[in-house]
Structure formats: C-alpha cells, structure tokens
Motif scaffolding. Structure first.
Motif, PDB file in Angstrom:
ATOM      1  N   ILE A  49       0.434  -1.081   0.011  1.00 55.07           N
ATOM      2  CA  ILE A  49      -0.205  -0.711   0.044  1.00 55.07           C
ATOM      3  C   ILE A  49       1.149   1.093  -0.122  1.00 55.07           C
ATOM      4  N   ARG A  50       2.156   0.750   0.598  1.00 51.82           N
ATOM      5  CA  ARG A  50       2.856   2.150   0.818  1.00 51.82           C
ATOM      6  C   ARG A  50       3.661   2.842  -0.538  1.00 51.82           C
ATOM      7  N   ASP A  51       3.840   1.585  -1.030  1.00 45.97           N
ATOM      8  CA  ASP A  51       4.733   1.915  -2.682  1.00 45.97           C
ATOM      9  C   ASP A  51       3.466   2.168  -3.598  1.00 45.97           C
ATOM     10  N   LYS A  52       2.257   2.215  -3.651  1.00 48.26           N
ATOM     11  CA  LYS A  52       1.534   2.305  -4.116  1.00 48.26           C
ATOM     12  C   LYS A  52       0.400   3.873  -4.183  1.00 48.26           C
ATOM     13  N   VAL A  53       0.585   4.883  -2.834  1.00 49.45           N
ATOM     14  CA  VAL A  53       0.765   5.874  -2.133  1.00 49.45           C
ATOM     15  C   VAL A  53       1.462   6.544  -2.699  1.00 49.45           C
ATOM     16  N   ILE A  54       3.138   6.518  -1.972  1.00 45.74           N
ATOM     17  CA  ILE A  54       4.468   7.369  -2.932  1.00 45.74           C
ATOM     18  C   ILE A  54       4.550   7.501  -4.667  1.00 45.74           C
ATOM     19  N   SER A  55       4.116   5.978  -5.520  1.00 40.80           N
ATOM     20  CA  SER A  55       4.274   6.070  -6.464  1.00 40.80           C
ATOM     21  C   SER A  55       3.489   7.250  -6.808  1.00 40.80           C
ATOM     22  N   ASN A  56       2.297   7.483  -6.711  1.00 41.03           N
ATOM     23  CA  ASN A  56       0.702   8.299  -7.044  1.00 41.03           C
ATOM     24  C   ASN A  56       1.168   9.704  -6.585  1.00 41.03           C
ATOM     25  N   LEU A  57       1.878   9.874  -5.397  1.00 38.61           N
ATOM     26  CA  LEU A  57       2.551  11.595  -4.831  1.00 38.61           C
ATOM     27  C   LEU A  57       4.159  11.853  -6.249  1.00 38.61           C
ATOM     28  N   GLU A  58       4.695  10.478  -5.947  1.00 37.18           N
ATOM     29  CA  GLU A  58       5.795  11.220  -6.758  1.00 37.18           C
ATOM     30  C   GLU A  58       4.994  11.604  -8.202  1.00 37.18           C
ATOM     31  N   ALA A  59       4.735  11.063  -9.094  1.00 39.51           N
ATOM     32  CA  ALA A  59       4.462  11.303 -10.100  1.00 39.51           C
ATOM     33  C   ALA A  59       3.217  13.072  -9.663  1.00 39.51           C
ATOM     34  N   ARG A  60       2.587  13.064  -8.946  1.00 34.56           N
ATOM     35  CA  ARG A  60       1.877  14.227  -8.320  1.00 34.56           C
ATOM     36  C   ARG A  60       2.780  15.003  -8.476  1.00 34.56           C
ATOM     37  N   THR A  61       4.017  15.135  -7.454  1.00 36.86           N
ATOM     38  CA  THR A  61       4.063  16.333  -6.959  1.00 36.86           C
ATOM     39  C   THR A  61       5.470  16.500  -8.177  1.00 36.86           C
ATOM     40  N   VAL A 100      -6.211   3.111  -4.074  1.00 34.42           N
ATOM     41  CA  VAL A 100      -6.167   2.673  -2.772  1.00 34.42           C
ATOM     42  C   VAL A 100      -6.537   2.837  -1.381  1.00 34.42           C
ATOM     43  N   ARG A 101      -7.823   3.367  -1.654  1.00 34.19           N
ATOM     44  CA  ARG A 101      -8.682   3.152  -0.399  1.00 34.19           C
ATOM     45  C   ARG A 101      -9.263   1.218  -0.159  1.00 34.19           C
ATOM     46  N   LEU A 102      -9.132   1.043  -2.149  1.00 39.15           N
ATOM     47  CA  LEU A 102      -9.831  -0.221  -1.725  1.00 39.15           C
ATOM     48  C   LEU A 102      -8.485  -1.530  -1.312  1.00 39.15           C
ATOM     49  N   ALA A 103      -7.063  -0.790  -1.798  1.00 37.14           N
ATOM     50  CA  ALA A 103      -6.345  -1.900  -1.118  1.00 37.14           C
ATOM     51  C   ALA A 103      -6.500  -2.109   0.040  1.00 37.14           C
ATOM     52  N   ILE A 104      -6.902  -0.934   0.163  1.00 34.74           N
ATOM     53  CA  ILE A 104      -6.889  -0.744   2.448  1.00 34.74           C
ATOM     54  C   ILE A 104      -8.196  -1.353   2.610  1.00 34.74           C
ATOM     55  N   GLN A 105      -9.067  -1.296   2.433  1.00 37.16           N
ATOM     56  CA  GLN A 105     -10.037  -1.763   2.397  1.00 37.16           C
ATOM     57  C   GLN A 105      -9.329  -3.933   2.472  1.00 37.16           C
ATOM     58  N   HIS A 114      -7.111  -5.373   2.528  1.00 39.18           N
ATOM     59  CA  HIS A 114      -5.721  -5.776   3.692  1.00 39.18           C
ATOM     60  C   HIS A 114      -6.339  -5.885   5.213  1.00 39.18           C
ATOM     61  N   LEU A 115      -7.487  -5.095   4.968  1.00 34.96           N
ATOM     62  CA  LEU A 115      -8.369  -5.382   6.344  1.00 34.96           C
ATOM     63  C   LEU A 115      -9.168  -5.868   6.575  1.00 34.96           C
ATOM     64  N   GLU A 116      -9.182  -6.591   5.006  1.00 37.47           N
ATOM     65  CA  GLU A 116     -10.866  -7.754   5.162  1.00 37.47           C
ATOM     66  C   GLU A 116     -10.195  -8.793   5.490  1.00 37.47           C
ATOM     67  N   LYS A 117      -8.845  -9.436   5.465  1.00 40.21           N
ATOM     68  CA  LYS A 117      -7.805 -10.078   6.366  1.00 40.21           C
ATOM     69  C   LYS A 117      -8.210 -11.051   7.472  1.00 40.21           C
ATOM     70  N   PHE A 118      -8.699  -9.374   8.529  1.00 39.27           N
ATOM     71  CA  PHE A 118      -8.419  -9.302   9.573  1.00 39.27           C
ATOM     72  C   PHE A 118     -10.038  -9.719  10.787  1.00 39.27           C
ATOM     73  N   ASN A 119     -10.785 -10.463   9.150  1.00 43.16           N
ATOM     74  CA  ASN A 119     -12.209  -9.967   9.715  1.00 43.16           C
ATOM     75  C   ASN A 119     -12.907 -10.572   9.830  1.00 43.16           C
ATOM     76  N   PRO A 120     -13.280 -11.262  11.702  1.00 39.92           N
ATOM     77  CA  PRO A 120     -13.196 -12.826  12.282  1.00 39.92           C
ATOM     78  C   PRO A 120     -14.217 -13.164  11.924  1.00 39.92           C
ATOM     79  N   ILE A 121     -15.224 -12.228  11.402  1.00 37.42           N
ATOM     80  CA  ILE A 121     -16.462 -13.080  11.006  1.00 37.42           C
ATOM     81  C   ILE A 121     -17.058 -12.946   9.535  1.00 37.42           C
ATOM     82  N   LYS A 122     -15.773 -13.307   8.659  1.00 37.39           N
ATOM     83  CA  LYS A 122     -15.269 -13.102   6.807  1.00 37.39           C
ATOM     84  C   LYS A 122     -15.477 -15.017   6.878  1.00 37.39           C
TER      85      LYS A 122
END
Length: 212
Positions: A126-138, A197-202, A204-212
């Motif tokens: 996730i960090r690499d994805k965000v950094i890539s976007n920000l580097e291209a933008r700046t 990125v927000r979907l990638a975060i979702q 990642h977090l779904e891996k820890f969903n106890p009722i999934k």
C-alpha cells in the motif's frame, strides 16, 4: 532398588525439564501474540487514518477540498506583488529578476511524501502505491508550474498581459491543469487513484475480519 530410584530420578528430571520448556514456549508465544496484536492494531489505525487523508481533498466538507484551493492564483498573485513596481524596467530590459514560485500545496505534498516513505505502520504494498502516486503528482506539478510561469514571465517581458493582471491566473490555471491531465494526475485522475488505494486498504483489512 537403587536402580529403580535412579530411573525415577531421571524420569522426574526429564519431566520437569519438559514442563519448563513447554512453559517457556507458551509464555513466549503469548508475548509474541500480544506484541503482534498490538502491532496489527497500530497498522489498522494508521490505515484508517491514511484512508481519510487520501480522500480529504475530494470531500467538499474538508478544508483541503480541491475546490477551495486555487494554487495558480496564489502563485500568480505572489509573482505580481514582486514585479508590479518594476513594470517599466522589466519591459525595457527584457528581464525579470524573480524566481518561479511554487504553491504552498506543493510543499505540503513533498513533506507528506517524505513522511510516508518511512512510515512503519503502512504495509509495503500500500505504501509503494501511495508513494508512486505522490511522486508522479509532485513531479508533474513542479514541471507544470515552472514551464507555465516561465512562459508567462516571458510574455510579461515582452509587454504582454499587464493590462489583465488581476484575471491572468484563470487561463494560467487552465494551462497548468491541462499539463497535469496529460501526465495522468489531473483532479479526476487523482480521485480515481485515491479510490484505488482505499480499496487496497479495504482488501488488507478484510484479512483480519473475524466473521468473514
């Protein structure tokens, strides 16, 4: 009899040693589980905050909403403050001894980018994805402002644009935005990248969903 006592003692020591080892392993695993749980909590909290940070500039209720910002106007007004008293000298000498300013937003983005590069609680993917976007933008932002403001300054040196200083920022803003879109970092493109990125975060977090 002596042999039986010795065998009993050996079995006793072996049993005691096994109990001690198993107790140590259990305590160690318990500690590791506790540390891992705390770490995962920190990761989840950081990802929740990152998700909010990424969408702030697309949220109309946020102070960082892109529609409330006008970076081109900010930069052009700063430039005008420095050159207005020297209009005659600029036109006659064909020189402007003023650097090319960048918007405050550029400074905020570069600082944010540097901070994210070593953030220990954002998973690498996730960090690499965000950094890539920000580097291209700046990179695109810096290039667009330098090129368009330098072009504008060249026109001013030739005597152009002086009669419309208060409104020039509008068409300069459009030209900068056009360059940003050409480089894939226009407003709607940045919003799509934020969603990605927000979907990638979702995910990642779904891996820890106890009722999934």
């Amino acid at each position: 009899m002596d042999s039986a006592v010795k065998i009993f003692q050996i079995l006793f020591y072996i049993t005691g040693s096994l109990i001690a080892i198993l107790t140590f392993i259990k305590a160690k695993n318990g500690l590791l589980n506790s540390v891992n749980t705390e770490y995962q909590k920190r990761v989840m909290d950081r990802l929740a905050l990152l998700s909010d940070e990424l969408y702030e500039e697309f949220d109309p209720s946020s102070d960082r909403y892109w529609g409330k910002q006008d970076s081109a106007k900010e930069v052009i007004e700063r430039l005008h403050e420095e050159i207005k008293p020297f209009k005659h000298e600029i036109i006659t000498s064909k020189e402007i001894h003023v650097g090319t300013p960048t918007p405050d937003n550029f400074g905020h983005l570069t600082t944010y980018l540097d901070k994210l590069k070593s953030d220990p609680f954002i998973p690498k993917k996730i960090r690499d994805k965000v950094i890539s976007n920000l580097e291209a933008r700046t990179k695109s932002m810096f290039s667009a402002y330098i090129q368009e403001i330098d072009s504008y300054k060249n026109g001013l040196k030739e005597g152009k644009y002086w009669d419309s200083l208060d409104t020039n920022y509008a068409w300069i803003h459009n030209k900068i935005n056009a360059r940003m879109y050409e480089n894939g970092v226009g407003i709607s493109q940045l919003q799509e990248a934020a969603h990605d990125v927000r979907l990638a975060i979702q995910e990642h977090l779904e891996k820890f969903n106890p009722i999934k």
